[in-house]
Motif scaffolding. Structure first.
Motif, short mmCIF file in Angstrom:
data_model
loop_
_atom_site.label_atom_id
_atom_site.label_comp_id
_atom_site.label_asym_id
_atom_site.label_seq_id
_atom_site.Cartn_x
_atom_site.Cartn_y
_atom_site.Cartn_z
N PRO A 1 0.76 -1.11 -0.04
CA PRO A 1 0.01 -0.01 -0.07
C PRO A 1 1.09 1.32 0.14
O PRO A 1 0.47 2.49 -0.71
CB PRO A 1 -0.94 -0.26 1.32
CG PRO A 1 -0.89 -1.49 1.49
CD PRO A 1 0.59 -2.01 1.25
N ARG A 2 2.23 1.19 0.62
CA ARG A 2 2.93 2.59 0.58
C ARG A 2 3.51 2.90 -0.75
O ARG A 2 3.48 4.02 -1.08
CB ARG A 2 4.02 2.32 1.75
CG ARG A 2 3.41 2.11 3.05
CD ARG A 2 4.23 3.46 3.92
NE ARG A 2 3.50 3.42 5.25
CZ ARG A 2 3.15 4.32 5.86
NH1 ARG A 2 3.11 5.44 5.30
NH2 ARG A 2 2.65 4.25 7.28
N GLN B 1 0.42 4.20 -2.82
CA GLN B 1 0.32 5.45 -2.15
C GLN B 1 1.39 6.56 -2.95
O GLN B 1 0.94 7.68 -3.46
CB GLN B 1 0.39 5.75 -0.75
CG GLN B 1 -0.80 5.14 -0.01
CD GLN B 1 -0.88 5.49 1.62
OE1 GLN B 1 0.15 5.61 2.04
NE2 GLN B 1 -1.54 4.49 2.11
N ARG B 2 2.48 6.24 -3.06
CA ARG B 2 3.73 7.04 -3.45
C ARG B 2 3.42 7.23 -4.84
O ARG B 2 3.46 8.20 -5.52
CB ARG B 2 5.14 6.50 -3.10
CG ARG B 2 5.61 6.91 -1.83
CD ARG B 2 6.97 6.39 -1.71
NE ARG B 2 7.34 5.03 -1.87
CZ ARG B 2 7.20 4.25 -1.14
NH1 ARG B 2 6.74 4.45 0.14
NH2 ARG B 2 7.55 2.94 -1.29
N PHE C 1 -0.03 9.45 -5.24
CA PHE C 1 -0.09 10.77 -4.48
C PHE C 1 1.11 11.56 -4.45
O PHE C 1 1.16 12.73 -4.19
CB PHE C 1 -0.57 10.66 -3.18
CG PHE C 1 -1.62 9.56 -2.96
CD1 PHE C 1 -2.84 9.71 -3.99
CD2 PHE C 1 -1.64 8.86 -2.04
CE1 PHE C 1 -4.02 9.05 -3.39
CE2 PHE C 1 -3.04 7.83 -1.60
CZ PHE C 1 -4.06 7.97 -2.55
N ALA D 1 -4.78 12.68 -3.11
CA ALA D 1 -4.09 12.15 -1.40
C ALA D 1 -5.22 12.65 -0.60
O ALA D 1 -5.51 12.09 0.38
CB ALA D 1 -2.74 12.85 -1.51
N TYR E 1 -8.22 10.43 -0.67
CA TYR E 1 -7.87 9.03 0.10
C TYR E 1 -7.83 9.33 1.55
O TYR E 1 -8.34 8.48 2.34
CB TYR E 1 -6.54 8.55 -0.62
CG TYR E 1 -6.10 7.34 0.23
CD1 TYR E 1 -6.78 6.01 -0.26
CD2 TYR E 1 -5.25 7.32 1.11
CE1 TYR E 1 -6.29 4.97 0.15
CE2 TYR E 1 -4.67 6.00 1.62
CZ TYR E 1 -5.37 4.89 1.19
OH TYR E 1 -5.09 3.69 1.81
N GLN E 2 -7.25 10.31 2.35
CA GLN E 2 -7.21 10.75 3.62
C GLN E 2 -8.51 10.92 4.18
O GLN E 2 -8.66 10.56 5.12
CB GLN E 2 -6.13 11.80 3.88
CG GLN E 2 -4.75 11.57 3.50
CD GLN E 2 -3.97 12.75 3.38
OE1 GLN E 2 -4.50 14.11 3.60
NE2 GLN E 2 -2.54 12.81 3.27
N ALA F 1 -5.22 3.36 -8.23
CA ALA F 1 -6.29 3.69 -7.26
C ALA F 1 -6.88 2.27 -6.76
O ALA F 1 -7.23 2.05 -5.64
CB ALA F 1 -7.16 4.91 -7.57
N LEU G 1 -4.76 0.02 -4.85
CA LEU G 1 -4.53 0.42 -3.55
C LEU G 1 -5.91 0.52 -2.45
O LEU G 1 -5.81 0.00 -1.48
CB LEU G 1 -4.52 2.17 -3.39
CG LEU G 1 -4.17 2.86 -2.15
CD1 LEU G 1 -3.02 2.10 -1.27
CD2 LEU G 1 -3.98 4.25 -2.46
N ALA H 1 -5.93 -1.97 0.68
CA ALA H 1 -6.10 -1.40 2.17
C ALA H 1 -7.17 -2.34 3.00
O ALA H 1 -8.04 -3.11 2.55
CB ALA H 1 -6.87 -0.04 1.92
#
Length: 90
Positions: free
Chosen positions: A5-6, A9-10, A13, A64, A67-68, A83, A86, A90
């Motif tokens: 997932p990291r 994300q990179r 985002f 980003a 997502y947050q 996406a 991801l 999650a």
């Protein structure tokens, strides 16, 4: 092995690898611009304008932010296949 997932994300985002100083400043400004948005409809409108204009840094910052905040529909609408990966990881 499931996707990290990291890393996803990179990819979605973060700054593109090898980004120059101008791109970094553009991303930081875009992140500041979206930080105060607390309405998904307003963010959707901004993301639509960014996508239409080809403003990749604003779109990344908005992704980003979406997502947050857990606004999954915006992430899937504007984030594409990465996406989907991801959100499924999650």
């Amino acid at each position: 092995m499931p996707p990290d997932p990291r890393s996803l994300q990179r990819r979605l985002f973060g700054l593109p690898s090898g980004a120059d100083a101008t791109t970094a400043i553009s991303y930081r400004d875009a992140a500041d611009r979206v930080a105060g948005i607390d309405d998904p409809v307003q963010l959707d409108e901004l993301m639509n304008r960014a996508a239409t204009a080809g403003d990749a840094m604003l779109l990344r910052a908005a992704l980003a932010h979406a997502y947050q905040h857990g606004w999954r529909s915006l992430v899937t609408t504007y984030g594409g296949a990465a996406a989907d990966e991801l959100l499924n990881a999650a």
